[in-house]
Design a protein around this motif. Structure first.
Motif, mmCIF file in Angstrom:
data_model
loop_
_atom_site.group_PDB
_atom_site.id
_atom_site.type_symbol
_atom_site.label_atom_id
_atom_site.label_comp_id
_atom_site.label_asym_id
_atom_site.label_seq_id
_atom_site.Cartn_x
_atom_site.Cartn_y
_atom_site.Cartn_z
ATOM 1 N N ALA A 55 -9.348 10.776 13.427
ATOM 2 C CA ALA A 55 -10.534 10.537 14.244
ATOM 3 C C ALA A 55 -10.717 9.063 14.580
ATOM 4 O O ALA A 55 -11.226 8.723 15.654
ATOM 5 C CB ALA A 55 -11.773 11.061 13.526
ATOM 6 N N ILE A 56 -10.327 8.164 13.674
ATOM 7 C CA ILE A 56 -10.512 6.728 13.933
ATOM 8 C C ILE A 56 -9.290 6.107 14.602
ATOM 9 O O ILE A 56 -9.176 4.880 14.682
ATOM 10 C CB ILE A 56 -10.850 5.973 12.641
ATOM 11 C CG1 ILE A 56 -9.719 6.051 11.635
ATOM 12 C CG2 ILE A 56 -12.150 6.496 12.047
ATOM 13 C CD1 ILE A 56 -9.943 5.209 10.374
ATOM 14 N N GLY A 57 -8.384 6.961 15.078
ATOM 15 C CA GLY A 57 -7.279 6.455 15.890
ATOM 16 C C GLY A 57 -5.982 6.229 15.165
ATOM 17 O O GLY A 57 -5.045 5.647 15.732
ATOM 18 N N GLU A 58 -5.876 6.669 13.912
ATOM 19 C CA GLU A 58 -4.625 6.520 13.177
ATOM 20 C C GLU A 58 -3.731 7.732 13.422
ATOM 21 O O GLU A 58 -4.202 8.868 13.412
ATOM 22 C CB GLU A 58 -4.898 6.377 11.678
ATOM 23 C CG GLU A 58 -5.621 5.107 11.290
ATOM 24 C CD GLU A 58 -4.775 3.865 11.501
ATOM 25 O OE1 GLU A 58 -3.531 3.972 11.441
ATOM 26 O OE2 GLU A 58 -5.351 2.776 11.720
ATOM 27 N N SER A 59 -2.461 7.483 13.631
ATOM 28 C CA SER A 59 -1.485 8.553 13.838
ATOM 29 C C SER A 59 -0.835 8.888 12.507
ATOM 30 O O SER A 59 -0.218 8.025 11.878
ATOM 31 C CB SER A 59 -0.422 8.098 14.845
ATOM 32 O OG SER A 59 0.719 8.919 14.782
ATOM 33 N N LEU A 60 -0.971 10.130 12.056
ATOM 34 C CA LEU A 60 -0.369 10.521 10.779
ATOM 35 C C LEU A 60 1.152 10.360 10.787
ATOM 36 O O LEU A 60 1.717 9.857 9.804
ATOM 37 C CB LEU A 60 -0.763 11.962 10.427
ATOM 38 C CG LEU A 60 -2.261 12.219 10.219
ATOM 39 C CD1 LEU A 60 -2.485 13.656 9.729
ATOM 40 C CD2 LEU A 60 -2.874 11.230 9.243
ATOM 41 N N PRO A 61 1.852 10.748 11.863
ATOM 42 C CA PRO A 61 3.303 10.500 11.882
ATOM 43 C C PRO A 61 3.638 9.010 11.766
ATOM 44 O O PRO A 61 4.594 8.642 11.087
ATOM 45 C CB PRO A 61 3.739 11.065 13.245
ATOM 46 C CG PRO A 61 2.722 12.110 13.553
ATOM 47 C CD PRO A 61 1.427 11.576 13.015
ATOM 48 N N SER A 62 2.858 8.161 12.416
ATOM 49 C CA SER A 62 3.113 6.720 12.321
ATOM 50 C C SER A 62 2.868 6.196 10.916
ATOM 51 O O SER A 62 3.584 5.322 10.426
ATOM 52 C CB SER A 62 2.230 5.959 13.312
ATOM 53 O OG SER A 62 2.574 6.279 14.640
ATOM 54 N N LEU A 63 1.859 6.741 10.254
ATOM 55 C CA LEU A 63 1.577 6.306 8.882
ATOM 56 C C LEU A 63 2.697 6.722 7.939
ATOM 57 O O LEU A 63 3.123 5.944 7.077
ATOM 58 C CB LEU A 63 0.245 6.888 8.409
ATOM 59 C CG LEU A 63 -1.010 6.332 9.083
ATOM 60 C CD1 LEU A 63 -2.246 7.091 8.623
ATOM 61 C CD2 LEU A 63 -1.168 4.840 8.783
ATOM 62 N N VAL A 64 3.182 7.941 8.090
ATOM 63 C CA VAL A 64 4.268 8.410 7.223
ATOM 64 C C VAL A 64 5.537 7.601 7.461
ATOM 65 O O VAL A 64 6.250 7.235 6.528
ATOM 66 C CB VAL A 64 4.534 9.912 7.461
ATOM 67 C CG1 VAL A 64 5.797 10.359 6.737
ATOM 68 C CG2 VAL A 64 3.352 10.735 6.989
ATOM 69 N N SER A 65 5.831 7.307 8.723
ATOM 70 C CA SER A 65 7.052 6.570 9.056
ATOM 71 C C SER A 65 6.860 5.069 8.986
ATOM 72 O O SER A 65 7.745 4.312 9.373
ATOM 73 C CB SER A 65 7.526 6.968 10.459
ATOM 74 O OG SER A 65 6.523 6.671 11.429
ATOM 75 N N HIS A 66 5.725 4.645 8.467
ATOM 76 C CA HIS A 66 5.413 3.221 8.413
ATOM 77 C C HIS A 66 6.491 2.388 7.726
ATOM 78 O O HIS A 66 6.837 1.305 8.192
ATOM 79 C CB HIS A 66 4.062 3.013 7.723
ATOM 80 C CG HIS A 66 3.599 1.589 7.715
ATOM 81 N ND1 HIS A 66 3.809 0.749 6.652
ATOM 82 C CD2 HIS A 66 2.950 0.858 8.643
ATOM 83 C CE1 HIS A 66 3.305 -0.436 6.926
ATOM 84 N NE2 HIS A 66 2.774 -0.386 8.126
ATOM 85 N N PRO A 67 7.078 2.843 6.598
ATOM 86 C CA PRO A 67 8.127 2.022 5.965
ATOM 87 C C PRO A 67 9.329 1.791 6.869
ATOM 88 O O PRO A 67 9.981 0.754 6.783
ATOM 89 C CB PRO A 67 8.522 2.857 4.738
ATOM 90 C CG PRO A 67 7.317 3.675 4.431
ATOM 91 C CD PRO A 67 6.726 4.005 5.768
ATOM 92 N N VAL A 68 9.628 2.768 7.736
ATOM 93 C CA VAL A 68 10.770 2.628 8.634
ATOM 94 C C VAL A 68 10.416 1.774 9.837
ATOM 95 O O VAL A 68 11.244 1.013 10.345
ATOM 96 C CB VAL A 68 11.245 4.025 9.099
ATOM 97 C CG1 VAL A 68 12.378 3.899 10.107
ATOM 98 C CG2 VAL A 68 11.679 4.845 7.896
#
Length: 604
Positions: free
Chosen positions: A269-282
């Protein structure tokens, strides 16, 4: 007496101009007001506070009455509670919101353990009302409130079973549910703000992403979003990393699962993408704008917890695209897995193993290329598994670690397996683990010798460096054969397999070409080592047996030294049995070595 003092100071303050009350006025008001409330005169206090003539004084001093009000309300005194609630409601409307906020947070922080939950639930609504009065200036205050509330939640014990969660004897579940109800209006506000029109900077118009996965965001960070992001990230680590969610049951309500879903939904809701968060280390090279550093914005523990919720418990998984390849998701999760497995807490290790298994099972066997080994976590995760297998006191975690090590080996292609075995033999210092790797090497050679499976890594020239690494005595003839038993037995079994399976006329593995070097570096030193060890143990056995015969019955505790090692104190019968067992082990090793020597001699 206290009521008279309160009435006197109130009358005195009515005549004071411009709210210039003396320190003595503050002290008398606070002391007399507290005493009146504690003694049950809350009705009289209420009538004084709501009097229109006293509003200036109440605005300046009233918030100091929060402490006695809350204490009385926590005692569940039916008689005084309605008047105390009315006083609190009036103070929330009249007093300075900043002063009220400080006072309310003090009550939350200072609540005794036995009243922690009651204070938490009691003060949520007043805190929300005060924050709403702050208007656009509430973001930083909201962050302070949420941090304090989560700190209190973290003190509560976590349920370890479905029954405990249902009973909620330690009401973590109730607090989490209430906390999300408290946060929801602020999340809705941030969502509405995010959906509104925003100006794009030239770099953003060109497609560059800012921190947090927001699209087309201005350079100035939205403070409300930042505070909610910090709250969600903190919630993922405490309490969600500590709790073990139960399996999804459509007929049962799980408050903790609902809390996890609310946290992930709030991130979206606040604009965070779950796929982007998971792939953040990469993808961590992306630029994060604003005043939060990357590690503060996205704590590693929180991201690991997020990945576990998504892929193990499938919380909010319907929002996750199915287009990502299993190998890409494995690559993304490896750092999360590594962090969890490197922890010492059993629940973190368990979650790391769960996430690793879920990430591996969707990957096709033999599809992970050697290029992945250039990513540090593809070797550090198995090394952490080895530590768990050899050091963790929990048997189920050790067993699971071995299963996952084999599962990860199965996913590598032929070249990656070769490089992985090479690496593990270099870094491992545990005979059992080395023996397990050598057993896998034998399996790969056997696979490669079958028609249609030929490859350049487990046959011929490439195999030789790996065999030299395997077929060697670490300390020559003086190697401790018992300490290195697992490794040496698997090495001998591998050598016996090679000379029996790969005929000298075919020599597909190259073992016959290397045989002279193997005899010098492995077989002969092992023969010498066996003879030395057997002679030493036979002498020790004779000495122990002679001492046993001379002992008086019932006085049979001995201490025996073998080499430089002192065996633990035990009965003479037990030590004799241990020495016999060691000699039997030497016979077993020698029998395999003799068989290898016979085959070599027959083939010469």
């Amino acid at each position: 007496m206290a009521l008279e003092q309160l009435s006197d100071v109130v009358q005195k303050c009515q005549a004071v101009q411009d709210d210039k009350y003396s320190p003595e006025d503050y002290d008398v008001f606070n002391t007399a007001g507290r005493t009146c409330i504690e003694e049950g005169h809350s009705a009289q206090v209420l009538s004084i506070l709501v009097d229109e003539k006293n509003q200036a004084m109440v605005k300046c001093m009233g918030w100091n009455l929060l402490d006695p009000l809350v204490q009385v309300m926590l005692k569940q005194e039916v008689k005084n509670r309605p008047h105390c609630q009315a006083i609190l409601k009036h103070l929330l409307k009249v007093c300075s919101p900043k002063e009220l906020l400080v006072g309310l947070l003090e009550q939350v922080e200072e609540a005794p353990v036995e009243l922690l939950v009651s204070a938490f639930l009691l003060l949520l609504k007043p805190l929300k009302e005060v924050l709403m009065r702050l208007g656009e200036r509430k973001a930083s205050s909201l962050g302070m409130v949420l941090a304090t509330l989560l700190e209190q939640v973290a003190k509560l014990p976590t349920p370890r079973s479905r029954e405990q969660e249902a009973d909620d004897f330690h009401p973590l579940c109730h607090c989490c549910t209430s906390l999300m109800a408290f946060v929801r209006p602020f999340v809705d506000e941030a969502r509405a703000s995010l959906a509104g029109p925003r100006e794009e900077t030239p770099s953003q118009a060109g497609g560059e992403r800012g921190g947090g996965g927001g699209r087309g965001r201005p350079n100035k960070e939205d403070e409300l979003r930042v505070e909610l992001l910090k709250f969600c990230m903190k919630s993922l680590s405490e309490p969600l990393l500590q709790v073990q969610l139960q399996d999804s049951d459509p007929l049962a309500v799980s408050p903790l699962r609902e809390f996890a879903l609310d946290v992930l939904s709030s991130l979206t809701a606040i604009g965070e993408s779950l796929p982007s968060l998971v792939s953040h280390p990469v993808l961590r090279k992306r630029r994060a704008e604003g005043f939060l550093e990357e590690e503060v914005r996205y704590p590693k523990e929180s991201l690991a917890s997020l990945a576990h919720l998504l892929f193990v418990h499938h919380v909010a998984i319907d929002t996750f695209p199915a287009v990502y390849s299993p190998i890409f998701m494995l690559r993304c999760n490896m750092e999360h897995i590594n962090l969890l497995l490197s922890r010492t807490e059993e629940h973190c290790i368990h979650k790391g193993q769960e996430l690793y298994e879920k990430s591996l099972v969707t990957v096709v066997d033999g599809s992970v290329s050697v290029n992945e080994l250039e990513i540090k976590t593809f070797t550090s995760v198995p090394q952490n598994l080895v530590k768990i297998m050899t050091l963790c006191p929990a048997h189920h975690l050790r067993t699971k670690g071995l299963k996952l090590l084999q599962l990860s080996i199965d996913k590598f292609d032929v070249e990656a397996k070769y490089k992985f075995f090479e690496c593990m033999l270099k870094v491992s210092s545990h005979s059992g683990v080395e023996g397990y790797i050598i057993k896998n090497i034998r399996s790969q050679i056997d696979f490669s010798l079958k028609p249609g499976n030929e490859n350049d890594w487990f046959l011929g020239a490439h195999l030789m460096p790996l065999l030299r690494q395997v077929l060697v005595l670490p300390d020559g003839p003086e190697t401790d054969l018992l300490q290195n038993l697992d490794r040496l037995m698997e090495s001998l079994n591998l050598l016996r397999y090679l000379v029996l399976r790969d005929k000298v006329t075919q020599n597909q593995t190259g073992v016959w070409t290397e045989l002279t070097h193997l005899e010098e570096r492995f077989m002969r030193p092992l023969r010498v080592g066996l003879n030395m060890s057997r002679a030493h143990y036979e002498m020790e056995l004779q000495r122990t047996m002679a001492g046993h015969k001379g002992k008086v019955k019932g006085d049979s505790m001995l201490s025996v030294a073998v080499g430089d090692e002192q065996l633990p104190h035990m009965t003479s019968e037990s030590q004799i049995q241990a020495l016999h067992s060691a000699l039997h082990t030497f016979d077993m090793m020698e029998s395999v070595l003799v068989r290898v020597e016979e085959v070599v001699q027959e083939s010469s």
